[in-house]
Design an enzyme around this catalytic site. Structure first.
Site, short mmCIF file in Angstrom:
data_model
loop_
_atom_site.label_atom_id
_atom_site.label_comp_id
_atom_site.label_asym_id
_atom_site.label_seq_id
_atom_site.Cartn_x
_atom_site.Cartn_y
_atom_site.Cartn_z
N HIS A 96 106.96 28.63 28.59
CA HIS A 96 105.38 28.73 27.81
C HIS A 96 105.10 30.48 27.43
O HIS A 96 103.91 30.29 27.42
CB HIS A 96 104.15 28.59 28.57
CG HIS A 96 103.65 28.94 30.19
ND1 HIS A 96 104.17 28.33 31.24
CD2 HIS A 96 104.18 30.07 30.46
CE1 HIS A 96 103.47 28.81 32.20
NE2 HIS A 96 103.80 30.42 31.95
N HIS A 129 97.58 32.46 33.38
CA HIS A 129 98.08 34.31 33.39
C HIS A 129 96.68 35.14 33.68
O HIS A 129 96.10 36.10 32.72
CB HIS A 129 98.77 34.59 32.45
CG HIS A 129 99.84 33.52 31.71
ND1 HIS A 129 99.43 32.26 31.67
CD2 HIS A 129 100.93 33.42 32.30
CE1 HIS A 129 101.07 31.60 31.72
NE2 HIS A 129 101.82 32.54 32.08
N HIS A 149 112.51 35.68 33.79
CA HIS A 149 111.54 37.25 32.87
C HIS A 149 110.88 37.89 34.28
O HIS A 149 110.81 37.49 35.24
CB HIS A 149 110.93 36.53 31.62
CG HIS A 149 109.01 35.77 31.79
ND1 HIS A 149 109.55 34.72 33.16
CD2 HIS A 149 108.24 36.43 31.98
CE1 HIS A 149 108.24 33.96 32.41
NE2 HIS A 149 107.93 34.96 32.77
N GLU A 152 108.03 31.39 38.11
CA GLU A 152 107.39 30.40 37.41
C GLU A 152 108.19 29.07 36.97
O GLU A 152 107.09 28.18 37.06
CB GLU A 152 106.44 30.70 36.42
CG GLU A 152 105.95 31.61 35.94
CD GLU A 152 105.49 31.86 34.04
OE1 GLU A 152 104.45 32.99 34.06
OE2 GLU A 152 106.29 31.55 33.66
#
Lengths: 112, 280
Positions: B12, B59, B194, B241
């Site tokens: 996402h 976030h 990431h 995540e």
């Protein structure tokens, strides 16, 4: 927060970071509101003072020292909102933390 | 009863949304990523879900560190796209699957699972981008109603991979006992590798990402049984995540057909990928 934890060069955003960076993150979080973005642009130091940031943290924000902001408990998702006001590409923020130029960072870390 | 029609997973990455905002999806940089979503978009058209359950993390947009719920279930009739600092994006509001959401909240608590229940909350790129990737960006109305599930992946303690899996199992039972004939799709989002923070920023792990996409379908146990720290080490601090895909995978049958996978590296600073699963 410290990079010297269990996982090399990887700060976990935990209790310690929450406590150390709370005011910094709260200041940054408030930037989701347009009137706060305006206040930040109009007088950055006065805006930071509203959130009671200590001198070291204030200096890190005002010099856009991303590595230092993270060391001081800043969480990237919050402090990224500073980069929305004072446009800084995420890759430059990553490079600054890795201690590389953006060009080297793109080549060495992102393989482009 | 309602029907679980499939489970999808996707990254996402916020810059995917920015690329769409700027009309850059056909540029040399972005086209290879977007091409991998042609199949899932077509799959959605053919399978016509009524409700999309979207598992994602906030976030630092709708939730601050003043209170950090491990799991949150949205029960609103409408969700606005969050202003993440750059101003609001020009995408429609999301209609909430209010009845099913409350039903699911009841089922969770009956099964000793205790989420925060939220009825006035914005949704950030964690939900917006997967919706745009899987459904395309509509002019004025999304083709499905949503049940958003937020998972805390920002502040430790984050939930264990096992716990995410267990939520998926309750979700499955809730779908199959829900007394309508609605068609429900489950979307796990986040990842792949990431890391945005620390001197390891920019860390990517293509081999692990490909392994994830190759095995989450028919050997999910190897991921479910890892620790949270393993996820951080293997996929990066934000790549952890990926535990949220386990909610989706936990909702599916033990045996699934992998209809599609796609991987592209890098999207901004992220290994980006997607998967489409159907029960076998």
């Amino acid at each position: 927060m410290s990079d010297t934890g269990k996982i090399a060069q990887t700060p976990l955003f935990d209790r310690k970071a929450n406590i150390r960076g709370y005011k910094l993150n709260k200041m940054a979080m408030a930037l989701v509101e347009e009137h706060n973005r305006q206040a930040f642009k109009d007088n950055e130091e006065a805006y930071l003072d509203r959130f009671g940031l200590d001198a070291v943290t204030k200096a890190a924000v005002m010099s856009r020292d991303w590595h230092e902001m993270v060391r001081l408990g800043g969480n990237l998702f919050f402090i990224l909102k500073i980069s929305a006001i004072d446009p800084t590409p995420i890759i430059s923020i990553g490079a600054a933390q890795a201690g590389m130029t953006p060009e080297d960072f793109i080549k060495n870390r992102l393989g482009k | 009863m309602a029907k679980l029609i499939g489970g999808l997973g996707t990254s996402h990455v916020p810059s995917i949304g920015v690329a769409l905002d700027k009309g850059q999806d056909q540029t040399d940089y972005w086209k290879p990523l977007f091409d991998g979503y042609d199949y899932p978009k077509q799959w959605m058209k053919e399978n016509r879900p009524d409700i999309a359950v979207v598992i994602f993390n906030d976030h630092g947009n709708a939730m601050f560190l003043d209170r950090v719920p491990t799991f949150t279930v949205g029960v609103a009739d409408k969700y606005a796209p969050a202003d993440e600092g750059w101003g609001p994006r020009a995408i429609p509001h999301f209609d909430g699957a209010e009845d099913f959401s409350w039903y699911f909240a009841d089922k969770l608590v009956e099964n000793h699972f205790d989420p925060m229940i939220a009825r006035e909350i914005d949704v950030d790129h964690g939900l917006q981008v997967p919706m745009e990737l899987f459904f395309g960006r509509p002019e004025d109305k999304w083709p499905v109603r949503i049940l958003p599930i937020w998972v805390n992946t920002v502040q430790f303690p984050i939930p264990t991979p096992q716990r995410c899996w267990e939520m998926g199992q309750i979700l499955r039972a809730a779908i199959e006992s829900y007394p309508t004939d609605e068609r429900i799709v489950v979307m796990g989002t986040g990842g792949l590798s990431h890391q945005l923070q620390g001197t390891r920023a920019g860390f990517l792990n293509e081999q692990a990402d490909r392994d994830w996409l190759a095995s989450i379908g028919n050997n999910p146990g190897k991921w479910r049984d890892l620790s949270r720290e393993d996820f951080v080490e293997i996929f990066g601090s934000e790549g952890a995540e990926l535990i949220m895909w386990l909610v989706m995978r936990g909702a599916m049958d033990a045996s699934v057909n992998v209809k599609h996978t796609h991987y592209h590296l890098p999207a901004s600073m992220t290994g980006a990928g997607c998967i489409v699963l159907e029960n076998a």
